[in-house]
Enzyme design. Sequence first.
Site, PDB file in Angstrom:
ATOM      1  CB  THR A 371      -0.795   0.000   0.754  1.00 39.47           C
ATOM      2  OG1 THR A 371      -2.405  -0.857   1.293  1.00 39.47           O
ATOM      3  CG2 THR A 371      -1.627   0.986   1.459  1.00 39.47           C
ATOM      4  CB  SER A 443      -6.619  -0.843   8.701  1.00 40.06           C
ATOM      5  OG  SER A 443      -7.037  -1.588   9.017  1.00 40.06           O
TER       6      SER A 443
END
Length: 560
Positions: A371, A443
């Site tokens: 990410t 998240s």
Amino acid sequence: MKRALLQSLAALALSLQLAAALAAEAAPGKAAIASAHPLATEAGFEVLRAGGNAFDAAVAVSAALAVVEPTGSGLAGGGFYLLHRAADGKDYFIDAREIAPAAARSDMFLDQRGDPVPGLSVNSALAAGIPGEPAGMAVLASKYGRLPAAQSLAPAIRLARDGFALTPRLHDALRGKQRQFAADPQVARNFLRDGAVPPLGTVIRQPELARTLQLLASKGLDSFYKGDLAKRLVAGVRAQGGIWTEEDLAAYRAVEREPLVGSYRGARIVSAPPPSSGGVALIEALNMLSQFDLTHADSALRKHLIIEASRRMHRDRAIHLGDPDFVQVPVQRLTSMDYAAGLATSIRTDRALPSQALSGLGPGAPQGPQTTHFSVIDGDGNRVAATLTLNFGFGSGRMIAGTGLFLNNEMDDFSMKPGVPNGYGLVGEEANKIAPRKRMLSSMTPSFIELPDRVMVVGSPGGSFIIGMVLNATLDFIDGRSAAEIVAAPRIHHQYLPDVVRYEPGALTDAEQQSLTARGHVLNASPRRWGNLQAVIWDRSSGRLEAAADPRGDGVGKVE
Ligand code: DON
């Protein structure tokens, strides 16, 4: 006497308001960008120099990252953009999270006995949600930016066409995937040489990705979702056993939502709302911590309290959080001070509370470093905190034929079955169950932390570790640490389940380890460091700008 007091209070309030108004008007003059790759940071500055604002720069950085950091994000992925627009002083949030295809079913990753099929939610084409990143960039460019999208995409097109030098981080990631990539000519011809990972510095060119980006530049970012490209995407995914349809792509919309706002010790916290769990969890944890005096706590007690708050917020994440368009998420309650005060009464300063004593959900597992996050502030004071993802490194590592795009494996962020952990060891229940066109819980926690005289733009990759990283960055920022100190600080982590405290090398002294163990914590030394935090700080009173990239990654923070 009383009147005099009231009058002087009124005068004080007015001067505070004035000071606030003046401060709000002041602009940094220069710009700052921190991203996970020097060429992405540079792409942002190129667009700023050409007259673009932070939002145009965000389009440029996103597109460049999709080229030079294919482990972290990509056009066939998704993400969140948190914005602050200086002109109206308001905060905005673009939810470009992937959605489940219409043909997705709640049991699609389970076998006939109802058990998870190993790897299916991660390694197959079924793992791919309908991408959101191009739609998010389209909103950024058309509603908030100043330049045509084509101009902001230009640096990325150049990087894909002409190539860039292979960096250590990408080199390592490619080695981890070498066997899979060598067997796939689509990937191999872009990233390998004779089936092997080439040496550092080798020029990596991605001609198909350059063509895809060029198409979006000439036909518009929304052309990802219709016409020839959409047909090609659907055919490519279905050829690998996926279930995307052209209707799924045509139906995709990036959604603008209200950012979540909380406060902690005089700081205003602006963060990601559901379908991210980040903002709710961050505010809930800070609210719990505000019941204690962290400033005067010794370092072991401070860490103990952060761990106990993390345990409780991760439990609520597992139970209550999901796509707000599908489930009722009790955001008000979870972020209210009364609720946190109630939770905090079960926090003892001398003992850990075992997670099982809170309630029984399943166990968990560690995670990887993929990410991406970048932080931007421009000369006018516009800000962007963006966290983008394909989920795991290179997503599923599968490419869509002829497009140069890696498929995301974001479907694994759903809870495939209550209590069954996902790839990050996160458990969930009904709220995050798979359903057609639903967004999977995230998240990712792009955030602004605002003090009267300073503001930080911050975020990180790191799966389930993200929220704790942003929590610690917030506390460090409020304590007056510099951007460089904040991104470098050693990390500890607790996510409710598994009921262990993970810590990076050097994150706990011997005395802290003893003190935490004596309280009942199970400590688990991590051989690797994790995350890739990117922080930009503007100090209004001194006019100083800082941009810092996490030393764990290849990134660069730059002020210009
Ligand atoms: O949205 C999420 O929460 C995850 N897909 C983020 C994945 C991630 O940060 C991977 N990094 N280790």
